[in-house]
Design a protein around this motif. Structure first.
Motif, PDB file in Angstrom:
ATOM      1  N   GLN A 124       0.042  31.801  21.284  1.00 26.71           N
ATOM      2  CA  GLN A 124      -1.152  31.311  21.963  1.00 26.71           C
ATOM      3  C   GLN A 124      -0.969  31.307  23.483  1.00 26.71           C
ATOM      4  N   VAL A 125       0.207  30.875  23.935  1.00 24.34           N
ATOM      5  CA  VAL A 125       0.453  30.817  25.374  1.00 24.34           C
ATOM      6  C   VAL A 125       0.494  32.225  25.972  1.00 24.34           C
ATOM      7  N   ILE A 126       1.144  33.140  25.288  1.00 25.82           N
ATOM      8  CA  ILE A 126       1.175  34.523  25.785  1.00 25.82           C
ATOM      9  C   ILE A 126      -0.246  35.061  25.907  1.00 25.82           C
ATOM     10  N   GLY A 127      -1.103  34.725  24.946  1.00 20.91           N
ATOM     11  CA  GLY A 127      -2.504  35.129  25.030  1.00 20.91           C
ATOM     12  C   GLY A 127      -3.184  34.534  26.248  1.00 20.91           C
ATOM     13  N   GLY A 215       6.607  23.360  36.236  1.00 23.88           N
ATOM     14  CA  GLY A 215       6.395  23.013  34.836  1.00 23.88           C
ATOM     15  C   GLY A 215       4.948  22.614  34.647  1.00 23.88           C
ATOM     16  N   VAL A 216       4.307  23.139  33.614  1.00 22.72           N
ATOM     17  CA  VAL A 216       2.898  22.863  33.390  1.00 22.72           C
ATOM     18  C   VAL A 216       2.644  22.728  31.891  1.00 22.72           C
ATOM     19  N   SER A 217       1.667  21.902  31.553  1.00 24.33           N
ATOM     20  CA  SER A 217       1.295  21.709  30.155  1.00 24.33           C
ATOM     21  C   SER A 217       0.141  22.635  29.793  1.00 24.33           C
ATOM     22  N   TRP A 218       0.223  23.224  28.593  1.00 24.05           N
ATOM     23  CA  TRP A 218      -0.886  24.026  28.070  1.00 24.05           C
ATOM     24  C   TRP A 218      -0.954  23.797  26.570  1.00 24.05           C
ATOM     25  N   SER A 219      -2.127  23.399  26.087  1.00 26.59           N
ATOM     26  CA  SER A 219      -2.297  23.220  24.648  1.00 26.59           C
ATOM     27  C   SER A 219      -3.541  23.910  24.115  1.00 26.59           C
ATOM     28  N   SER A 220      -4.461  24.320  25.012  1.00 21.33           N
ATOM     29  CA  SER A 220      -5.691  25.002  24.597  1.00 21.33           C
ATOM     30  C   SER A 220      -6.311  25.641  25.836  1.00 21.33           C
ATOM     31  N   PRO A 221      -7.328  26.492  25.659  1.00 21.58           N
ATOM     32  CA  PRO A 221      -7.985  27.091  26.832  1.00 21.58           C
ATOM     33  C   PRO A 221      -8.513  26.070  27.825  1.00 21.58           C
ATOM     34  N   ALA A 222      -8.695  24.820  27.404  1.00 18.71           N
ATOM     35  CA  ALA A 222      -9.120  23.783  28.348  1.00 18.71           C
ATOM     36  C   ALA A 222      -8.087  23.564  29.445  1.00 18.71           C
ATOM     37  N   ASP A 223      -6.838  23.992  29.207  1.00 21.77           N
ATOM     38  CA  ASP A 223      -5.776  23.829  30.191  1.00 21.77           C
ATOM     39  C   ASP A 223      -5.568  25.089  31.038  1.00 21.77           C
ATOM     40  N   ASP A 224      -6.460  26.069  30.912  1.00 22.03           N
ATOM     41  CA  ASP A 224      -6.298  27.314  31.664  1.00 22.03           C
ATOM     42  C   ASP A 224      -6.279  27.092  33.169  1.00 22.03           C
ATOM     43  N   VAL A 225      -7.060  26.116  33.659  1.00 23.74           N
ATOM     44  CA  VAL A 225      -7.148  25.899  35.107  1.00 23.74           C
ATOM     45  C   VAL A 225      -5.777  25.557  35.685  1.00 23.74           C
ATOM     46  N   ASN A 226      -5.077  24.609  35.059  1.00 27.01           N
ATOM     47  CA  ASN A 226      -3.751  24.219  35.556  1.00 27.01           C
ATOM     48  C   ASN A 226      -2.747  25.366  35.434  1.00 27.01           C
ATOM     49  N   LEU A 227      -2.822  26.093  34.341  1.00 19.27           N
ATOM     50  CA  LEU A 227      -1.907  27.223  34.155  1.00 19.27           C
ATOM     51  C   LEU A 227      -2.178  28.301  35.200  1.00 19.27           C
ATOM     52  N   ALA A 228      -3.449  28.596  35.436  1.00 18.10           N
ATOM     53  CA  ALA A 228      -3.798  29.609  36.441  1.00 18.10           C
ATOM     54  C   ALA A 228      -3.311  29.203  37.821  1.00 18.10           C
ATOM     55  N   ALA A 229      -3.461  27.932  38.171  1.00 13.61           N
ATOM     56  CA  ALA A 229      -3.020  27.456  39.482  1.00 13.61           C
ATOM     57  C   ALA A 229      -1.511  27.627  39.647  1.00 13.61           C
ATOM     58  N   ALA A 230      -0.749  27.308  38.595  1.00 11.66           N
ATOM     59  CA  ALA A 230       0.707  27.458  38.662  1.00 11.66           C
ATOM     60  C   ALA A 230       1.097  28.927  38.796  1.00 11.66           C
ATOM     61  N   LEU A 231       0.439  29.794  38.041  1.00 12.86           N
ATOM     62  CA  LEU A 231       0.735  31.220  38.119  1.00 12.86           C
ATOM     63  C   LEU A 231       0.438  31.764  39.515  1.00 12.86           C
ATOM     64  N   GLN A 232      -0.699  31.386  40.071  1.00 11.83           N
ATOM     65  CA  GLN A 232      -1.082  31.876  41.396  1.00 11.83           C
ATOM     66  C   GLN A 232      -0.116  31.386  42.472  1.00 11.83           C
TER      67      GLN A 232
END
Length: 241
Positions: A124-127, A215-232
């Protein structure tokens, strides 16, 4: 413990030997790892010895009958919080078809269920990373060829290491920061991201000289914003160098 029935083939003996060496080796390495439980180490070595015995004796694993003392021995490994999830899964997988007392069988099932959940979470995370930064993915882990032991490598130039970590119990931000510190200390990469299923309020970060680990938490697409910010943030930092 008693052993009955048919003998193992040469291939099966080889498999048992490999598992015995791997599990026993995990116990040996744990002696030198900070925070290892002194009681857990001989347990791992003992299970390694069990598989080593099977390899030498040729007794078929499906015919192993585990008594109460051995079951207690195995159960202690599977419930010891200081034994790594990987070592527990290795033991549980090799005992999946062995008749066990109900209590120990529940522990084996819990470990196998956790491994299945971790594998599903990783997919799921890779997706999610593919949705948010797919063009930046330069290497992916496969069963046979992990990219320098990471789940993903991102970016050009200085690569960003991505590690996906599933945990069955909550972690504090401080614990995630400690994970970042330990991972960075044993990594050749200067930039990295640990993604976990457990909440990490506000995220976690570790910034040694000329490095950045988040380090960032991701459990569903609702967490995409935080993941995107960390990646950027990591991509900008790696390109700035």
């Amino acid at each position: 413990m008693t052993l009955e029935g048919a003998s193992l083939s040469r291939l099966e003996r080889a498999v048992c030997a490999v598992v015995g060496l791997a599990t026993g080796g995990a116990g040996g390495v744990a002696v030198f790892v900070d925070g290892s439980n002194v009681g857990g180490v001989p347990l791992l070595i003992g299970v390694g010895a069990l598989f080593g015995y099977l390899a030498v004796s040729g007794q078929r694993l499906s015919q192993v009958k585990v008594g109460n003392s051995e079951a207690s021995f195995i159960g202690r490994i599977l419930r010891d919080p200081t034994v790594s999830d990987e070592a527990k899964a290795e033991v549980a997988e090799r005992l999946d078809e062995v008749p066990l007392p109900s209590g120990t069988q529940r522990a084996v099932n819990e470990i196998l269920d956790a491994r299945a959940a971790a594998d599903a979470y990783r997919r799921q995370v890779i997706g999610a990373v593919e949705r948010l930064a797919g063009a930046e993915i330069t290497a992916r882990a496969t069963e046979d060829q992990p990219p320098r032991h990471w789940d993903l490598l991102l970016g050009s130039g200085d690569r960003i290491a991505v590690e996906i970590t599933w945990r069955g119990r909550p972690q504090t931000p401080d614990q995630v920061t400690e994970m970042l510190q330990m991972t960075a200390a044993h990594s050749f990469e200067a930039y990295g991201l640990i993604i976990t299923n457990q909440p990490v309020p506000g995220g976690a970060r570790y910034e040694p000289q000329d490095e950045l680990w988040l380090g960032v938490s991701w459990s569903s697409p609702a967490d995409d914003v935080n993941l995107a910010a960390a990646l950027q943030e990591l991509l900008r930092a790696s390109r700035a160098d």
